[in-house]
Design an enzyme around this catalytic site. Sequence first.
Site, PDB file in Angstrom:
ATOM      1  N   ASP A  96       7.424 -10.771  -1.220  1.00 35.12           N
ATOM      2  CA  ASP A  96       6.969  -9.397  -1.442  1.00 35.12           C
ATOM      3  C   ASP A  96       5.596  -9.282  -0.778  1.00 35.12           C
ATOM      4  O   ASP A  96       4.598  -9.814  -1.269  1.00 35.12           O
ATOM      5  CB  ASP A  96       6.891  -9.131  -2.951  1.00 35.12           C
ATOM      6  CG  ASP A  96       6.447  -7.709  -3.282  1.00 35.12           C
ATOM      7  OD1 ASP A  96       5.789  -7.078  -2.433  1.00 35.12           O
ATOM      8  OD2 ASP A  96       6.734  -7.248  -4.402  1.00 35.12           O
TER       9      ASP A  96
ATOM     10  N   TYR B  11       4.991  -8.824  -9.909  1.00 37.52           N
ATOM     11  CA  TYR B  11       4.892  -7.388 -10.236  1.00 37.52           C
ATOM     12  C   TYR B  11       5.722  -7.087 -11.495  1.00 37.52           C
ATOM     13  O   TYR B  11       6.844  -7.571 -11.638  1.00 37.52           O
ATOM     14  CB  TYR B  11       5.402  -6.596  -9.032  1.00 37.52           C
ATOM     15  CG  TYR B  11       5.483  -5.102  -9.239  1.00 37.52           C
ATOM     16  CD1 TYR B  11       4.336  -4.333  -9.321  1.00 37.52           C
ATOM     17  CD2 TYR B  11       6.717  -4.464  -9.352  1.00 37.52           C
ATOM     18  CE1 TYR B  11       4.419  -2.964  -9.507  1.00 37.52           C
ATOM     19  CE2 TYR B  11       6.802  -3.098  -9.534  1.00 37.52           C
ATOM     20  CZ  TYR B  11       5.649  -2.350  -9.613  1.00 37.52           C
ATOM     21  OH  TYR B  11       5.724  -0.994  -9.791  1.00 37.52           O
TER      22      TYR B  11
ATOM     23  N   LYS C 225       3.128   1.898  -0.926  1.00 34.93           N
ATOM     24  CA  LYS C 225       1.723   1.499  -0.992  1.00 34.93           C
ATOM     25  C   LYS C 225       1.079   1.589   0.406  1.00 34.93           C
ATOM     26  O   LYS C 225       0.925   2.682   0.907  1.00 34.93           O
ATOM     27  CB  LYS C 225       1.631   0.098  -1.603  1.00 34.93           C
ATOM     28  CG  LYS C 225       2.548  -0.112  -2.842  1.00 34.93           C
ATOM     29  CD  LYS C 225       2.169   0.718  -4.027  1.00 34.93           C
ATOM     30  CE  LYS C 225       3.199   0.704  -5.170  1.00 34.93           C
ATOM     31  NZ  LYS C 225       3.720  -0.580  -5.594  1.00 34.93           N
TER      32      LYS C 225
END
Length: 379
Positions: free
Chosen positions: A170, A98, A195
């Site tokens: 993650d 990310y 999210k």
Amino acid sequence: MKFATKAVHGGLKPDESTGAIMTPIYQTSTYVQKAPGEHNGYEYSRTLNPTREALQLNIASIENGKHGLCFSSGMGAIDAVIKLLSPGDEIVANNDVYGGTYRIMTKVFEDYGIKPHFVDMQNARSVEEHVNDKTRLVWLETPSNPLLNITDIKELAAITQANGILLGVDNTFASPYLQNPLDLGADIVMHSVTKYLGGHSDVVLGALVCNDDQLEERLSFIQNTCGAVPGPQDCFLVLRGIKTLHLRMQRHSDNGRLLADFLDGHEKVDHVYWPGLENHANHSIAKDQMRDFGGMLSFTLKDNSLEAAHAVISNTRIFKLAESLGGVESLIGHPASMTHAAIPREERDKTGIVEGLIRLSVGIEDGEDLIEDMKQAIG
Ligand SMILES: *Cc1c(COP(=O)(O)O)cnc(C)c1O
């Protein structure tokens, strides 16, 4: 307890003073003590708040973990994990991590003497090559963002366990409904709760889950000392969101399949990245370690120009152009100029995040409407 029951009840109990079935929003910063130090476990809300505590227990429960810790954002959670390290220590992370994770590792913690290495984790060998006696943390995202690469968590856990290194995963893209990294040998699971767990695009929040008591003690010390804690309102919104996580993830996955199949068969589409497709490079690992394949997918057009990608992105009606993912509404994005803009172009090109790549967060709307929308946008 099975997943759906844990999503609704895991770690939760009716409010003791009123019987309220929903966890109350304890909107308070402090708690009255009977005598100095004589209290019910709550002294000050940075340290602990009952609404946050309920959420921590609930998230731990759905990740099959012992301890949960919540933070004011996913980045706050990642920050706490890296603060377990000391100057001179090294991190090995996936090279398509990310963008914000790449940024905190390179632009913040390198200045504190913590060195990151970014490697292709689809090949466990390349992780072994970068592990040395200074490596303290292996950080992994699977499926990764935005190319949906899959890494075999068990295979990596074998390497980290043999070398006494922490393995942090993650798990934002999969959500605990699709995959539970602690069961596969990870030490820490991290979520951008913003999210799928929150799921309604109305809150920014992060979480860590672990099993080890000493690790939990270190992390909760950092959580309380550095202070990146979420407020009780936000915790309440996430508690509400998680109650339907299993239902949403089923629909996200079903719609993901519909869109992946549609795009895969479209004459103007070059490549579709979705781990549920048989032609996905790591489909068999995905099938082994995930329960379904989720609603995140990326694709490139045969016309690999920025203009062609921008035309599609600006023509969709239901898919809204926005950062973020995992909410009930479908989103479309352009990683090279949005989520991954912090990564230099040459790094991006190396990892396949080309200018023509389009990313979808497929929502829970009617699948046929979503296909119609894509059809008219691609033209
Ligand atoms: C969004 C995201 C983060 C950061 O989380 P925030 O809640 O935005 O701070 C970290 N990892 C992944 C995979 C993400 O999608």
